[in-house]
Design a protein around this motif. Structure first.
Motif, PDB file in Angstrom:
ATOM      1  N   ASN A 107       1.313  -1.410  -0.012  1.00  0.00           N
ATOM      2  CA  ASN A 107      -0.128  -0.269  -0.295  1.00  0.00           C
ATOM      3  C   ASN A 107       0.770   1.845  -0.244  1.00  0.00           C
ATOM      4  O   ASN A 107       1.809   1.568   0.843  1.00  0.00           O
ATOM      5  N   THR A 108       1.067   1.312  -0.922  1.00  0.00           N
ATOM      6  CA  THR A 108       1.687   3.271  -1.693  1.00  0.00           C
ATOM      7  C   THR A 108       0.973   4.374  -0.882  1.00  0.00           C
ATOM      8  O   THR A 108       1.560   5.698  -1.330  1.00  0.00           O
ATOM      9  N   ASP A 109      -0.359   4.164  -0.834  1.00  0.00           N
ATOM     10  CA  ASP A 109      -1.363   5.361  -1.101  1.00  0.00           C
ATOM     11  C   ASP A 109      -0.908   5.775   0.894  1.00  0.00           C
ATOM     12  O   ASP A 109      -0.881   7.349   0.583  1.00  0.00           O
ATOM     13  N   TYR A 110      -0.321   5.406   1.275  1.00  0.00           N
ATOM     14  CA  TYR A 110      -0.283   5.500   3.116  1.00  0.00           C
ATOM     15  C   TYR A 110       1.173   5.837   3.453  1.00  0.00           C
ATOM     16  O   TYR A 110       1.723   4.287   3.507  1.00  0.00           O
ATOM     17  N   ARG A 111       1.577   6.788   3.367  1.00  0.00           N
ATOM     18  CA  ARG A 111       2.971   6.201   4.001  1.00  0.00           C
ATOM     19  C   ARG A 111       3.704   7.514   4.997  1.00  0.00           C
ATOM     20  O   ARG A 111       2.824   8.229   5.496  1.00  0.00           O
ATOM     21  N   ALA A 112       5.035   7.483   6.316  1.00  0.00           N
ATOM     22  CA  ALA A 112       5.433   8.525   6.603  1.00  0.00           C
ATOM     23  C   ALA A 112       6.937   8.433   6.185  1.00  0.00           C
ATOM     24  O   ALA A 112       7.432   7.651   6.099  1.00  0.00           O
ATOM     25  N   SER A 113       7.294   9.711   5.547  1.00  0.00           N
ATOM     26  CA  SER A 113       8.512   9.753   5.214  1.00  0.00           C
ATOM     27  C   SER A 113       9.589  10.295   6.097  1.00  0.00           C
ATOM     28  O   SER A 113      10.761  10.552   5.615  1.00  0.00           O
ATOM     29  N   ALA A 114       8.968  10.436   7.776  1.00  0.00           N
ATOM     30  CA  ALA A 114      10.339  10.312   8.489  1.00  0.00           C
ATOM     31  C   ALA A 114      11.055   9.733   8.505  1.00  0.00           C
ATOM     32  O   ALA A 114      10.641   8.243   8.647  1.00  0.00           O
ATOM     33  N   ASP A 115      12.320   9.909   9.445  1.00  0.00           N
ATOM     34  CA  ASP A 115      13.303   8.304   9.088  1.00  0.00           C
ATOM     35  C   ASP A 115      13.110   7.862  10.556  1.00  0.00           C
ATOM     36  O   ASP A 115      13.806   7.980  11.384  1.00  0.00           O
ATOM     37  N   ASN A 116      12.172   7.467  10.819  1.00  0.00           N
ATOM     38  CA  ASN A 116      11.375   6.455  12.311  1.00  0.00           C
ATOM     39  C   ASN A 116      11.075   5.623  11.789  1.00  0.00           C
ATOM     40  O   ASN A 116       9.785   5.444  11.451  1.00  0.00           O
ATOM     41  N   ALA A 117      11.390   4.326  12.159  1.00  0.00           N
ATOM     42  CA  ALA A 117      10.885   3.215  11.434  1.00  0.00           C
ATOM     43  C   ALA A 117       9.166   2.909  12.605  1.00  0.00           C
ATOM     44  O   ALA A 117       8.653   2.396  12.070  1.00  0.00           O
ATOM     45  N   ASP A 118       9.030   3.540  14.580  1.00  0.00           N
ATOM     46  CA  ASP A 118       8.248   3.132  14.379  1.00  0.00           C
ATOM     47  C   ASP A 118       7.434   4.263  13.920  1.00  0.00           C
ATOM     48  O   ASP A 118       5.743   3.969  13.672  1.00  0.00           O
ATOM     49  N   GLU A 119       7.365   5.351  13.669  1.00  0.00           N
ATOM     50  CA  GLU A 119       6.265   6.374  13.293  1.00  0.00           C
ATOM     51  C   GLU A 119       6.170   5.612  11.815  1.00  0.00           C
ATOM     52  O   GLU A 119       5.020   5.794  11.428  1.00  0.00           O
ATOM     53  N   GLN A 120       6.798   5.054  10.632  1.00  0.00           N
ATOM     54  CA  GLN A 120       6.592   4.215   9.739  1.00  0.00           C
ATOM     55  C   GLN A 120       5.992   3.344  10.116  1.00  0.00           C
ATOM     56  O   GLN A 120       4.941   3.203   9.001  1.00  0.00           O
ATOM     57  N   ARG A 121       6.125   2.204  10.679  1.00  0.00           N
ATOM     58  CA  ARG A 121       5.169   1.518  11.327  1.00  0.00           C
ATOM     59  C   ARG A 121       4.173   0.940  11.555  1.00  0.00           C
ATOM     60  O   ARG A 121       2.822   0.818  11.185  1.00  0.00           O
ATOM     61  N   ALA A 122       3.583   2.713  12.372  1.00  0.00           N
ATOM     62  CA  ALA A 122       2.412   2.869  12.611  1.00  0.00           C
ATOM     63  C   ALA A 122       1.563   2.750  11.679  1.00  0.00           C
ATOM     64  O   ALA A 122       0.471   3.046  11.573  1.00  0.00           O
ATOM     65  N   VAL A 123       1.846   3.799  10.867  1.00  0.00           N
ATOM     66  CA  VAL A 123       1.317   4.115   9.029  1.00  0.00           C
ATOM     67  C   VAL A 123       1.078   2.314   8.527  1.00  0.00           C
ATOM     68  O   VAL A 123      -0.287   2.542   8.317  1.00  0.00           O
ATOM     69  N   ARG A 124       1.907   1.613   8.530  1.00  0.00           N
ATOM     70  CA  ARG A 124       2.270   0.536   7.655  1.00  0.00           C
ATOM     71  C   ARG A 124       0.675   0.072   7.992  1.00  0.00           C
ATOM     72  O   ARG A 124      -0.063  -0.857   7.448  1.00  0.00           O
ATOM     73  N   GLU A 125       0.787   0.077   9.788  1.00  0.00           N
ATOM     74  CA  GLU A 125       0.133  -1.333  10.021  1.00  0.00           C
ATOM     75  C   GLU A 125      -1.303  -0.453  10.152  1.00  0.00           C
ATOM     76  O   GLU A 125      -2.437  -1.735  10.475  1.00  0.00           O
ATOM     77  N   SER A 126      -1.674   0.889   9.839  1.00  0.00           N
ATOM     78  CA  SER A 126      -2.713   1.092  10.472  1.00  0.00           C
ATOM     79  C   SER A 126      -3.879   0.978   8.594  1.00  0.00           C
ATOM     80  O   SER A 126      -5.015   1.444   8.738  1.00  0.00           O
ATOM     81  N   PHE A 127      -3.165   0.844   7.711  1.00  0.00           N
ATOM     82  CA  PHE A 127      -3.762   0.396   6.397  1.00  0.00           C
ATOM     83  C   PHE A 127      -3.543  -0.518   5.428  1.00  0.00           C
ATOM     84  O   PHE A 127      -2.138  -1.439   5.796  1.00  0.00           O
ATOM     85  N   ALA A 128      -4.473  -1.278   5.104  1.00  0.00           N
ATOM     86  CA  ALA A 128      -4.711  -2.969   4.677  1.00  0.00           C
ATOM     87  C   ALA A 128      -3.703  -2.860   3.311  1.00  0.00           C
ATOM     88  O   ALA A 128      -3.336  -1.942   2.476  1.00  0.00           O
ATOM     89  N   SER A 129      -2.735  -3.782   3.609  1.00  0.00           N
ATOM     90  CA  SER A 129      -2.128  -4.397   2.153  1.00  0.00           C
ATOM     91  C   SER A 129      -2.672  -5.467   1.884  1.00  0.00           C
ATOM     92  O   SER A 129      -4.264  -5.320   2.144  1.00  0.00           O
ATOM     93  N   SER A 130      -2.611  -6.040   0.579  1.00  0.00           N
ATOM     94  CA  SER A 130      -3.423  -6.805  -0.283  1.00  0.00           C
ATOM     95  C   SER A 130      -2.504  -8.214  -0.670  1.00  0.00           C
ATOM     96  O   SER A 130      -2.006  -8.184  -1.330  1.00  0.00           O
ATOM     97  N   VAL A 131      -2.902  -9.203  -0.281  1.00  0.00           N
ATOM     98  CA  VAL A 131      -2.501 -10.471  -0.826  1.00  0.00           C
ATOM     99  C   VAL A 131      -2.828 -11.456  -2.068  1.00  0.00           C
ATOM    100  O   VAL A 131      -3.738 -10.730  -2.263  1.00  0.00           O
ATOM    101  N   LEU A 132      -2.385 -11.301  -3.462  1.00  0.00           N
ATOM    102  CA  LEU A 132      -2.572 -11.144  -4.047  1.00  0.00           C
ATOM    103  C   LEU A 132      -2.853 -12.535  -4.535  1.00  0.00           C
ATOM    104  O   LEU A 132      -3.531 -12.331  -5.598  1.00  0.00           O
ATOM    105  N   TRP A 133      -1.318 -13.066  -4.673  1.00  0.00           N
ATOM    106  CA  TRP A 133      -2.084 -14.870  -5.052  1.00  0.00           C
ATOM    107  C   TRP A 133      -0.520 -15.413  -3.841  1.00  0.00           C
ATOM    108  O   TRP A 133       0.198 -14.813  -3.189  1.00  0.00           O
ATOM    109  N   THR A 134      -0.874 -16.667  -3.760  1.00  0.00           N
ATOM    110  CA  THR A 134       0.100 -17.820  -3.188  1.00  0.00           C
ATOM    111  C   THR A 134       0.049 -18.848  -4.336  1.00  0.00           C
ATOM    112  O   THR A 134       0.182 -19.614  -4.373  1.00  0.00           O
ATOM    113  N   THR A 135       1.313 -19.008  -3.685  1.00  0.00           N
ATOM    114  CA  THR A 135       1.275 -21.322  -4.715  1.00  0.00           C
ATOM    115  C   THR A 135       2.413 -21.733  -3.528  1.00  0.00           C
ATOM    116  O   THR A 135       3.367 -20.892  -2.959  1.00  0.00           O
TER     117      THR A 135
END
Length: 462
Positions: A107-135
């Motif tokens: 999901n590239t629509d929601y990001r955190a540009s700050a150089d802070n891993a916790d801040e980036q993770r907070a945004v990443r975990e707030s919005f869904a990614s999408s599993v397209l396929w498994t094999t």
């Protein structure tokens, strides 16, 4: 004791095969191509195995830009499933989970540009990614690379073809896996992999557009092209979008913005065009932008497309980029959907339709990776008939005016592929931009005859 030793000897002869043995067995008889990742295709199609990079400690295999387009379309303008139609690309992550390979849309629509891993993770975990396929992982080679069968991934309806048919009133179609298969050209290069499959959509009550264009309206078979691209190398500097630039934008939400700033960030879509001497007002470039015209366009249309698209060379020269842009005919054997080629594609439909300019871009930065223009072939024919109908055969060289219009259209749609939006104010300033929609300028000469000689402007405009 002898009996025990014999048993151990026999067990040694019939030891279980290793992962590497299974790997070699599975690729036996398949055509291999090394590239961004290695592909193994059965002669004549039907099967596509991929050897992917060795997963790291977290299971991550790789990240790529992924885009899809139709190699072969429906031929109906109202439906829109044209030859060459597709998306602009998403970011996908390959990772191993247990003995499964997962392909996930990031999901590239929601990001955190700050150089802070916790801040980036907070945004990443707030919005869904999408599993397209498994094999399942089928095997590993001696270096730990993983092999999977990508055939199932290729025959998914990633482009939403069934939904598009339904939205346009063509009936309830479903993807028929029994009539869908890996087919077409399978190509691997150092920075991209190009794969294809035939998808068949079935319906018992097809709509009128499908009945008019498909060989059998109950079974619509289209060829879907898949592109995987290596993430661009560092060094590209994203440019903030500005309405005065008339650029097409890539938008996202940045939750690291200050409270006084807007969450919405907009970046201009553009190519990575770099001068060999960045300090010089005028300089040659490291890598010119080259657009290739579809050799399927007949003459004199092909020459008109080349001439019109070539006008952009003057704009780059005026901006100080020397020999930065040119137009050629697509070389024999080159695939028009290969991400390495910017293409002006000549597309046929049953009726006249729109033309489009776009392409594949890095969704993170707006960097253009491939320009793709779709020009509908019926427009130039309709323009000729309109001018002839209005002025009569003796009153106008209708073909010459229609070709003047197609030159302008070629330049206009390439402008979109270069990253420029419309400039609808240009008609109020003596046709100052090719990015406007031009009405023909028709005058009356000194003898009272209708004059079409300046119906369409030539060049970019001031």
């Amino acid at each position: 004791m002898r009996r025990a030793r014999f048993a151990l000897f026999v067990a040694g002869l019939f030891s279980a095969p290793t992962w590497a043995d299974e790997y070699n067995d599975k690729i036996a008889g398949l055509d291999a191509q090394a590239g961004l990742f290695e592909i193994h295709a059965a002669a004549g199609g039907g099967k596509l195995l991929a050897t992917l990079p060795t997963p790291d400690a977290s299971g991550a295999v790789g990240r790529y830009i992924y885009a899809t387009r139709l190699r072969a379309g429906l031929g109906s303008n109202p439906v829109g499933l044209d030859r060459g139609a597709g998306d602009s690309g998403i970011l996908v992550a390959f990772r191993q989970v247990g003995e499964q390979l997962v392909i996930e849309a990031v999901n590239t629509d929601y990001r955190a540009s700050a150089d802070n891993a916790d801040e980036q993770r907070a945004v990443r975990e707030s919005f869904a990614s999408s599993v397209l396929w498994t094999t399942p992982v089928l095997a590993r080679d001696e270096g730990g690379r993983v092999m999977v069968d990508l055939s199932g991934f290729l025959i998914r309806d990633h482009l939403g073809i069934a939904a598009q048919l339904r939205r346009t009133g063509q009936g309830s179609f479903r993807l028929d896996a029994t009539r869908s298969f890996v087919d077409g050209e399978q190509l691997a290069f150092p920075d991209n992999v190009e794969l294809e499959a035939t998808l068949t959509f079935a319906s018992t009550e097809p709509g009128s557009e499908v009945r008019a264009t498909a060989a059998d309206a109950r079974a619509v078979s289209l060829v879907l092209h898949h592109t995987f691209v290596r993430l661009p190398a560092p060094g590209y500097r994203p440019r903030d979008w500005d309405p005065r630039s008339a650029a097409i934008s890539v938008d996202y939400y940045d939750f690291s913005q200050p409270l006084s700033g807007s969450l919405v960030r907009r970046l201009a879509r553009r190519y990575r065009l770099e001068k060999t001497d960045p300090t010089a007002a005028r300089s040659a470039v490291k890598k010119p932008i080259v657009f290739f015209v579809d050799p399927g366009a007949p003459e004199p249309i092909r020459s008109a497309l080349i001439e019109g698209a070539s006008w952009w060379g003057d704009a780059f020269e005026a901006a100080g980029f020397e020999d930065a842009y040119r137009v050629e005919v697509l070389p024999e054997g080159a695939h028009p959907l290969d991400v390495r080629y910017n293409v002006i594609q000549w597309v046929h439909r049953q009726t006249r339709g729109w033309s489009y300019g776009g392409g594949v871009a890095d969704p993170r930065t707006g960097e253009m990776l491939k320009g793709h223009v779709i020009l509908g072939s019926q427009r130039v024919r309709q323009d000729r008939m309109i001018f002839e109908g209005l002025a009569g055969r003796d009153g106008v060289d209708a073909e010459a005016v229609a070709l003047a219009r197609i030159r302008q259209l070629s330049a206009h749609e390439v402008g979109h592929a270069l990253g420029f939006a419309h400039n609808m104010a240009a008609s109020a300033d003596d046709r100052a931009s090719v990015m406007d929609y031009p009405a023909p300028l028709i005058t009356v000469n000194a003898t009272g005859a209708i004059d079409f000689s300046a119906a369409y402007a030539t060049g970019m405009g001031a």
